[in-house]
Design a protein around this motif. Structure first.
Motif, PDB file in Angstrom:
ATOM      1  N   ILE A 184      85.093   3.999  25.976  1.00 40.09           N
ATOM      2  CA  ILE A 184      85.390   3.279  27.231  1.00 40.09           C
ATOM      3  C   ILE A 184      85.104   4.201  28.408  1.00 40.09           C
ATOM      4  O   ILE A 184      84.505   3.784  29.411  1.00 40.09           O
ATOM      5  CB  ILE A 184      86.871   2.812  27.254  1.00 40.09           C
ATOM      6  N   PHE A 185      85.512   5.454  28.239  1.00 43.12           N
ATOM      7  CA  PHE A 185      85.264   6.431  29.308  1.00 43.12           C
ATOM      8  C   PHE A 185      83.760   6.553  29.563  1.00 43.12           C
ATOM      9  O   PHE A 185      83.313   6.570  30.710  1.00 43.12           O
ATOM     10  CB  PHE A 185      85.843   7.788  28.929  1.00 43.12           C
ATOM     11  N   GLN A 186      82.996   6.643  28.464  1.00 34.64           N
ATOM     12  CA  GLN A 186      81.537   6.748  28.598  1.00 34.64           C
ATOM     13  C   GLN A 186      80.987   5.573  29.385  1.00 34.64           C
ATOM     14  O   GLN A 186      80.173   5.725  30.276  1.00 34.64           O
ATOM     15  CB  GLN A 186      80.892   6.735  27.203  1.00 34.64           C
ATOM     16  N   MET A 187      81.463   4.395  29.045  1.00 29.14           N
ATOM     17  CA  MET A 187      80.914   3.195  29.697  1.00 29.14           C
ATOM     18  C   MET A 187      81.246   3.174  31.182  1.00 29.14           C
ATOM     19  O   MET A 187      80.387   2.928  32.014  1.00 29.14           O
ATOM     20  CB  MET A 187      81.469   1.939  29.016  1.00 29.14           C
ATOM     21  N   ILE A 188      82.508   3.462  31.495  1.00 28.18           N
ATOM     22  CA  ILE A 188      82.910   3.418  32.914  1.00 28.18           C
ATOM     23  C   ILE A 188      82.177   4.500  33.698  1.00 28.18           C
ATOM     24  O   ILE A 188      81.636   4.253  34.792  1.00 28.18           O
ATOM     25  CB  ILE A 188      84.449   3.597  33.056  1.00 28.18           C
ATOM     26  N   PHE A 189      82.151   5.690  33.116  1.00 34.35           N
ATOM     27  CA  PHE A 189      81.474   6.802  33.797  1.00 34.35           C
ATOM     28  C   PHE A 189      80.000   6.475  34.003  1.00 34.35           C
ATOM     29  O   PHE A 189      79.427   6.727  35.070  1.00 34.35           O
ATOM     30  CB  PHE A 189      81.633   8.073  32.945  1.00 34.35           C
ATOM     31  N   GLY A 190      79.388   5.893  32.970  1.00 36.59           N
ATOM     32  CA  GLY A 190      77.965   5.533  33.046  1.00 36.59           C
ATOM     33  C   GLY A 190      77.713   4.526  34.158  1.00 36.59           C
ATOM     34  O   GLY A 190      76.754   4.650  34.922  1.00 36.59           O
ATOM     35  N   VAL A 191      78.563   3.533  34.252  1.00 39.85           N
ATOM     36  CA  VAL A 191      78.376   2.500  35.283  1.00 39.85           C
ATOM     37  C   VAL A 191      78.503   3.123  36.672  1.00 39.85           C
ATOM     38  O   VAL A 191      77.668   2.863  37.564  1.00 39.85           O
ATOM     39  CB  VAL A 191      79.412   1.363  35.093  1.00 39.85           C
ATOM     40  N   ILE A 192      79.518   3.973  36.842  1.00 42.00           N
ATOM     41  CA  ILE A 192      79.713   4.583  38.178  1.00 42.00           C
ATOM     42  C   ILE A 192      78.512   5.432  38.549  1.00 42.00           C
ATOM     43  O   ILE A 192      77.966   5.328  39.655  1.00 42.00           O
ATOM     44  CB  ILE A 192      81.006   5.441  38.205  1.00 42.00           C
ATOM     45  N   VAL A 193      78.102   6.276  37.607  1.00 41.63           N
ATOM     46  CA  VAL A 193      76.959   7.163  37.913  1.00 41.63           C
ATOM     47  C   VAL A 193      75.703   6.344  38.176  1.00 41.63           C
ATOM     48  O   VAL A 193      74.937   6.623  39.102  1.00 41.63           O
ATOM     49  CB  VAL A 193      76.737   8.164  36.749  1.00 41.63           C
ATOM     50  N   SER A 194      75.453   5.335  37.375  1.00 39.15           N
ATOM     51  CA  SER A 194      74.232   4.518  37.544  1.00 39.15           C
ATOM     52  C   SER A 194      74.210   3.853  38.905  1.00 39.15           C
ATOM     53  O   SER A 194      73.188   3.855  39.595  1.00 39.15           O
ATOM     54  CB  SER A 194      74.149   3.431  36.477  1.00 39.15           C
ATOM     55  N   VAL A 195      75.340   3.270  39.272  1.00 38.36           N
ATOM     56  CA  VAL A 195      75.388   2.577  40.574  1.00 38.36           C
ATOM     57  C   VAL A 195      75.130   3.572  41.705  1.00 38.36           C
ATOM     58  O   VAL A 195      74.360   3.293  42.629  1.00 38.36           O
ATOM     59  CB  VAL A 195      76.749   1.863  40.744  1.00 38.36           C
ATOM     60  N   THR A 196      75.769   4.743  41.591  1.00 41.26           N
ATOM     61  CA  THR A 196      75.586   5.756  42.651  1.00 41.26           C
ATOM     62  C   THR A 196      74.117   6.175  42.750  1.00 41.26           C
ATOM     63  O   THR A 196      73.532   6.221  43.827  1.00 41.26           O
ATOM     64  CB  THR A 196      76.448   7.000  42.352  1.00 41.26           C
ATOM     65  N   ILE A 197      73.559   6.478  41.567  1.00 38.80           N
ATOM     66  CA  ILE A 197      72.166   6.939  41.575  1.00 38.80           C
ATOM     67  C   ILE A 197      71.239   5.841  42.095  1.00 38.80           C
ATOM     68  O   ILE A 197      70.349   6.078  42.925  1.00 38.80           O
ATOM     69  CB  ILE A 197      71.739   7.376  40.155  1.00 38.80           C
ATOM     70  N   LEU A 198      71.448   4.642  41.618  1.00 40.65           N
ATOM     71  CA  LEU A 198      70.578   3.527  42.052  1.00 40.65           C
ATOM     72  C   LEU A 198      70.671   3.320  43.566  1.00 40.65           C
ATOM     73  O   LEU A 198      69.663   3.073  44.230  1.00 40.65           O
ATOM     74  CB  LEU A 198      70.984   2.245  41.340  1.00 40.65           C
ATOM     75  N   TYR A 199      71.894   3.413  44.079  1.00 35.85           N
ATOM     76  CA  TYR A 199      72.083   3.202  45.510  1.00 35.85           C
ATOM     77  C   TYR A 199      71.253   4.204  46.313  1.00 35.85           C
ATOM     78  O   TYR A 199      70.507   3.833  47.231  1.00 35.85           O
ATOM     79  CB  TYR A 199      73.573   3.318  45.860  1.00 35.85           C
TER      80      TYR A 199
END
Lengths: 202, 372, 167
Positions: free
Chosen positions: B7-22
């Motif tokens: 779960i941690f991996q998934m949440i962390f992944g989503v946060i990082v992806s959104v930040t990077i994409l932005y």
């Protein structure tokens, strides 16, 4: 993964557990290895791209200037008066024609023949120009409009200057002019020559 | 049931992806906009290089890079104080300097050729950058003056009959509702049209043109009375070669004294920009803003040169050089190209100077050629 | 107990591996952004050099082609050049060619440098257009081979056109 391990340990049998653990370790190592490989491949792609772009960065901005320079130099030298009044020797281009078609012609009493005079005059003007700007190696190559070849197949040309420039590949900056086509009427005949200039840093 | 670290991996992944994409999207957006502007700038600079090259060498070329973006609002603007600039009001990229005199009409592809006005003692060179167009002439009176106007305009437009040229400049007549394609049913190339014009007026008069003009058609009416004519209308010149021209939708009277004035008006056309200025007005003003100062300077230089060498020349040449200097001294340092009377005097002096210079050539005081 | 702690350690190592991957990717993206920025700076510097060379070539080509200075095709006329020095102020030429430039033409048919003023003609060989600025910054100049036609002796000499721009 950890739930599988818990199940195995609960089912009992240390041997099975050990095998499972070993299998897990191996598969984890393989996963780690493939991840590292992936990262390394990605890094290599970026480094390759950077090298490619850096290669493009080497300047090619001098082209317009260098082309103008070498073509103007050829034209300017050919248009310059030699100081001799004989119609076959008045301009440097006249002298080149004379040197090609009638090399033994003398431009005046006590004056060297056309071929020698062409070599000396051009050498003198290039030296004067070099002193005023930058000294360079040069080669004027004169060929007729219809290429005439010698028995070995090489075009017969009159070369004035440093002959090594024709074939050498070691110069870092070697500039070629566009061929300058000059037609002159000698007697009742019209003759056409192509003159090209090659220059290089000394 | 998912493990905690999954779960941690998934949440962390989503946060990082959104930040990077932005950040990537924002950066890419800015970068793309900057690169687009940069490309527009590069295209305009490349055009100035090509125009300069054509001006110097006389070797014509096509320039096709304008098709990448919209340059329809661009024009060359001459200022009093410094080098003319290419101005594009509809774009952030504007103000590219161009010291080469160029008659420029924007289009997706333009033909760049060289033209000149020969005064004998001096020559005013100009590059012409023109898109594909058909110049349609409507001479309402069948007179030699009218025919000469057409000949002068056509002579100073480019010859695009070369196979390599994708830009075509062609010519036709208009009579009432019909456009007359007099070269085998098609618009004529320059040389063919000049041959037709050289045979003189056709005898019959033409009716005012009411034909449907396409987007790339330039109508030039030649008439002694220009009322509510379409596009450009030219009055025949007087004996000094000076006349008036009018542009549809503009109350101004444009004084012409040389063929390039008429070329500038014809090429510019009557289409107005957002500021209400016609293309004809912009090119006409630019052309005279670069031509007249250069003419004045050249006259001053040539006059001084004549005085300088008069004393060093053979005896038959000296007085002729002094005569040339006196005529050239009459050309004012600041020429008002909108004044008919000034243009009369100017053309008088220029014609006289040309004749005197021809005398110098005939006497052998000046060389005809300076090349090889 | 051992299996649970092993499982927890494995979970931690997976997370660490995951975070490491993310760190690498983020680092790679930042490296790309820095590289592109550096690249644009390099391009800008190259453009500056190209612009100045372009301006020098532009001024040189204009002068070589204008009949006010030449008799056509890079053959300067010594009488016209002398007349220009006597007639024109730099401001008038700057309206045509812009500001911050300097031109020197030297005919190579004479030793040394003899400036051409009205009274020195024709025994002189150097013409300067727009004064040389001693304290100018960022100079950039190029030489061009040209000819100078000597009107009085009716001879064409080899010459050098030097064009310089500065800030």
């Amino acid at each position: 993964m950890s739930s599988e391990i818990t199940e195995l340990s609960e089912e009992g049998g240390s041997c099975r557990l050990q095998t499972a653990i070993m299998g897990n370790k191996i598969s984890q190592r393989m996963k780690a290895q493939s991840s590292m490989l992936l990262i390394i491949i990605v890094i290599m792609i970026f480094v390759g791209l950077a090298v490619f772009l850096l290669g493009l960065a080497s300047t090619v901005g001098g082209n317009e200037f260098t082309a103008l320079y070498v073509n103007n130099l050829l034209l300017s030298v050919m248009r310059t008066d030699t100081g001799y009044t004989d119609s076959r020797c008045k301009l440097v281009s006249d002298l080149v024609f004379c040197a090609y078609f009638t090399p033994e012609w003398q431009c005046g009493p006590g004056v060297p023949n056309c071929l020698e005079l062409a070599n000396n005059t051009i050498s003198n003007y290039m030296a004067i120009f070099g002193n005023a700007t930058k000294n360079m190696k040069y080669l004027f190559t004169v060929t007729p409009a219809f290429v005439v070849r010698d028995p070995s197949g090489e075009p017969i040309s009159l070369d004035i200057g440093d002959n090594s420039l024709k074939k050498s590949k070691t110069e870092s900056l070697k500039l070629y002019s566009h061929p300058l086509v000059i037609s002159k009427t000698v007697g009742s005949n019209q003759y056409t020559l192509k003159i090209q200039l090659i220059i290089s840093k000394k | 049931m998912l493990a905690v670290h999954r779960i941690f991996q998934m949440i962390f992944g989503v946060i990082v992806s959104v930040t990077i994409l932005y950040f990537l999207i924002t950066y890419s957006g800015d970068y793309a906009a900057v690169q687009k502007d940069r490309q527009r700038g590069e295209i305009l600079v490349s055009f100035t290089h090509d125009a300069r090259s054509v001006y110097v060498t006389g070797i014509s070329t096509n320039f096709t890079h304008f098709s990448k973006y919209d340059f329809s609002s661009c024009f060359v603007n001459a200022t009093q104080r410094s080098i003319p600039e290419i101005i594009c009001p509809d774009s952030r990229v504007s103000g590219v300097p161009i010291e080469t005199p160029v008659i420029f009409k924007p289009g997706k592809q333009v033909y760049i050729g060289r033209d000149s006005l020969d005064y004998g003692w001096w020559s005013f060179g100009v590059a012409e950058a023109i898109p594909s167009a058909t110049f349609v002439f409507n001479p309402l009176e069948s007179t030699n003056e009218g025919w000469n106007i057409m000949t002068n305009i056509v002579q100073h437009l480019p010859d695009t009959s070369d196979d390599w040229s994708v830009v075509k400049v062609s010519f036709a007549f208009c009579d009432g509702p019909q456009i007359l394609y007099v070269c085998g049913g098609r618009a004529c190339e320059k040389s063919d049209f000049l041959s037709i014009l050289s045979s003189g007026p056709l005898g019959a008069s033409f009716s005012p043109c009411t034909a449907n003009l396409g987007k790339n058609t330039r109508l030039v009416t030649i008439s002694a009375s220009c009322g509510s004519n379409r596009e450009v209308c030219v009055n025949p010149p007087n004996s000094k070669g000076v006349g008036n021209a009018f542009v549809e939708g503009s109350a101004k009277t444009y004084v012409y004294k040389d063929p390039l004035d008429l070329v500038a008006l014809s090429v510019g056309g009557a289409e107005k920009d957002d500021f209400g200025r016609t293309g004809a007005e912009k090119i006409y003003e630019y052309k005279n803003s670069v031509h007249m100062p250069r003419l004045s300077l050249a006259a001053q230089v040539m006059s001084k040169r004549s005085v300088l060498i008069a004393g060093e020349s053979p005896s038959e040449c000296g007085p002729v050089y002094i005569q040339l200097a006196q005529v050239l001294d009459k050309i004012p340092s600041s020429i008002d190209y909108t004044s008919v009377s000034e243009m009369y005097d100017l053309n008088d002096n220029l014609n006289e100077a040309k004749q005197i210079y021809q005398t110098l050539l005939d006497l052998g005081c000046e060389r005809v050629e300076y090349g090889l | 107990m051992d299996c649970k702690s092993t499982g927890a350690r494995k979970g931690q190592s997976e997370i660490m591996e995951y975070i490491l991957m993310v760190v690498f990717i983020v680092a790679a993206i930042i490296a790309i952004i820095i590289f592109l920025t550096w690249w644009n700076l390099q391009q800008f510097q190259m453009d500056t050099f190209k612009n100045r060379q372009d301006r020098v070539v532009g001024i040189g080509q204009y002068m070589m082609g204008d009949y006010m200075f030449t008799n056509g095709d890079s053959v300067f006329d010594d009488a016209k050049l002398t007349a220009i020095n006597a007639t024109m102020t730099c401001q008038e030429l700057q309206k045509i060619l812009g500001t911050n430039w300097y031109v020197k033409i030297k005919a190579l048919d004479m030793d040394g440098e003899k400036p051409c003023r009205w009274n020195d003609y024709p025994d002189c060989n150097v013409w300067s257009i727009c004064a040389y600025k001693e304290n100018a910054k960022d100079r950039f100049g190029q030489n061009f081979p040209v000819n100078v036609y000597r009107k009085v002796s009716d001879k064409t000499a080899l010459a050098v056109l030097y064009v310089e721009v500065y800030s």
